[in-house]
Design a protein around this motif. Structure first.
Motif: not given
Length: 175
Positions: A14-35
């Motif tokens: 099913c092409w599942l993935g894993y990102d141990p340090e995922w951060r919201s691309p939308k939040a980053i694009k909006e200049g935020k720094n999500p954990p």
């Protein structure tokens, strides 16, 4: 995934993935720094995916952001809807519900990714009716029951082959 009963084979298929340090691309694009947070990545289409936080004991604030979508709303395993080799397809609310059904030996399941996507699903099948029989296996709660009734009315109106399956038993959902 193992704790949810999902095998490595199913995850790969099913092409599942894993990102141990995922951060919201939308939040980053909006200049935020999500954990950053560890996430299972669930592909929905070529332009969208769901990112599910896998930490235990989330705070109320973290729970608000535990299920995030990147891109437009789409369905998990949506391509199966029009696969000519598929004769029947389970329809679930969540991706893990669909994965659990596939893990249990039923080869094809599609997730709405939210009961709120039911009108989008109806519009999708209005545009092109599926040839497969749709097996409704939504959650065993108020929203799931209401969504099932909505689908029953719409599928009857459209002439779509379907039936309702109660595979939740006494649980909230199939997973």
């Amino acid at each position: 995934l193992q704790s949810r009963g999902i095998s490595l084979e199913t995850a790969k298929a099913c092409w599942l993935g894993y990102d141990p340090e995922w951060r919201s691309p939308k939040a980053i694009k909006e200049g935020k720094n999500p954990p950053a947070s560890p996430r299972i990545i669930i592909p929905e289409s070529t332009g969208s995916y769901a990112a599910r936080d896998i930490r235990q004991d989330l705070t109320e604030q973290q729970k608000k952001f535990s299920k995030m979508r990147v891109g437009e709303a789409a369905f998990f395993n949506g391509a199966a809807l029009y696969d000519p080799n598929v004769k029947e397809i389970f329809i679930t609310e969540g991706a893990f519900d669909a994965l659990a059904i596939m893990e249990a030996g039923r080869p094809v399941a599609l997730s709405l990714e939210s009961a709120d996507n039911a009108p989008l699903f109806v519009e999708t099948i209005k545009a092109k009716l599926p040839t497969a029989t749709l097996i409704l296996a939504l959650d065993n709660d108020k929203k799931g029951k209401e969504t099932t009734e909505y689908f029953v009315q719409e599928f009857k109106r459209l002439g779509v082959a379907y039936f309702v399956s109660d595979i939740c038993g006494g649980s909230k959902d199939p997973a």
